[in-house]
Design an enzyme around this catalytic site. Structure first.
Site, short mmCIF file in Angstrom:
data_model
loop_
_atom_site.label_atom_id
_atom_site.label_comp_id
_atom_site.label_asym_id
_atom_site.label_seq_id
_atom_site.Cartn_x
_atom_site.Cartn_y
_atom_site.Cartn_z
N ASP A 1 -5.15 8.41 -0.25
CA ASP A 1 -5.18 8.77 1.17
C ASP A 1 -5.52 10.24 1.40
O ASP A 1 -5.29 11.10 0.55
CB ASP A 1 -3.83 8.47 1.82
CG ASP A 1 -3.48 7.00 1.76
OD1 ASP A 1 -4.41 6.18 1.86
OD2 ASP A 1 -2.30 6.67 1.61
N HIS B 1 -4.95 -0.24 -4.37
CA HIS B 1 -6.36 -0.52 -4.03
C HIS B 1 -7.28 -0.06 -5.18
O HIS B 1 -8.42 0.35 -4.94
CB HIS B 1 -6.79 0.17 -2.73
CG HIS B 1 -5.90 -0.09 -1.56
ND1 HIS B 1 -5.93 -1.28 -0.86
CD2 HIS B 1 -4.97 0.68 -0.95
CE1 HIS B 1 -5.04 -1.22 0.12
NE2 HIS B 1 -4.44 -0.05 0.07
N SER C 1 0.82 -1.20 0.00
CA SER C 1 0.00 0.00 0.00
C SER C 1 0.86 1.26 0.00
O SER C 1 1.52 1.56 -0.99
CB SER C 1 -0.97 -0.05 1.18
OG SER C 1 -1.97 0.92 1.07
#
Length: 232
Positions: free
Chosen positions: A137, A159, A122
């Protein structure tokens, strides 16, 4: 020779932390006894010790000792002397800010260039790209710069989720956000789905896992199937 495993996520639905990567990690860390873990992205407000302990528990089957970088008084030397490195997921803005605070970019990039095995999940994958500007984010802190390691010649959107045609959601999709970025920046972006990862050996970059990925480049979106060599 570069030796990296760059995963979209630390876990996938229905399995434990890092479990889907176990076969690859045995190869990545072959001959390594101790891993330097960088927990600066620190997800969910847990402590560095708690995060490090969760990695130790997950990777105990490899017989590896996991030591968090926060345990060292000289963090630069910790990176310089590391035999293996793992940068965990969480918030990319926080991770990038901390790496600037401790002036770790050069030593981390040099370690990777020297062939030290590197695992990123990630946020830890995001920082290997040219910049962190395609992260999902929230900007909970303001880093000194958006520039990151640049050990791969593109950016990531980890993701990554494909737009659902029949969805009633009116907000922007990941694809839309990436195209917004590319309307100003001319950086390639790889949309990497959960459960997928890149295996990098030298200049060879191979998509692994069960999911396809997507290149966004020159106003085009190109599907990439698993086991495709991106540098072929």
């Amino acid at each position: 020779m570069k030796n990296l495993l760059l995963a979209s996520s630390g876990s996938v639905y229905g399995s434990g932390y890092l479990e889907y990567l176990f076969p690859e990690l045995e190869e990545l860390y072959l001959g390594v006894e101790e891993i330097l873990f960088i927990p600066y992205a620190c997800p969910g407000g847990i402590t560095y010790d708690q995060y490090t302990n969760s990695v130790q528990e997950s990777l105990s089957f490899l017989g590896l000792k996991i030591r968090g970088i926060h345990e060292y008084s000289d963090v630069k030397n910790a990176v310089k002397t590391a035999k293996g490195i793992f940068v965990g997921g969480g918030n990319t803005f926080l991770l990038v800010a901390k790496l600037y605070d401790y002036d770790l970019w050069h030593v981390l990039k040099q370690a990777i260039a020297n062939g030290v095995p590197y695992l990123g999940t990630s946020a830890g994958t995001n920082i290997t790209g040219i910049s962190m500007q395609t992260t999902n984010d929230m900007p909970i802190v303001s880093p000194e710069s958006f520039k990151t390691l640049g050990v791969v010649p593109f950016n990531f959107n980890v993701h990554y989720i494909e737009p659902e045609i029949k969805s009633k959601h009116r907000g922007e999709s990941r694809e839309t956000r990436i195209k917004e970025f590319q309307s100003i920046n001319h950086t390639r972006v790889l949309g990497l789905k959960e459960g997928s990862f890149l295996r990098i050996n030298g200049e060879s970059i191979t998509l692994k896992g069960q999911q396809e990925a997507y290149w966004f480049e020159n106003k085009q979106k190109i599907r990439i199937d698993p086991n495709t060599n991106l540098k072929a």
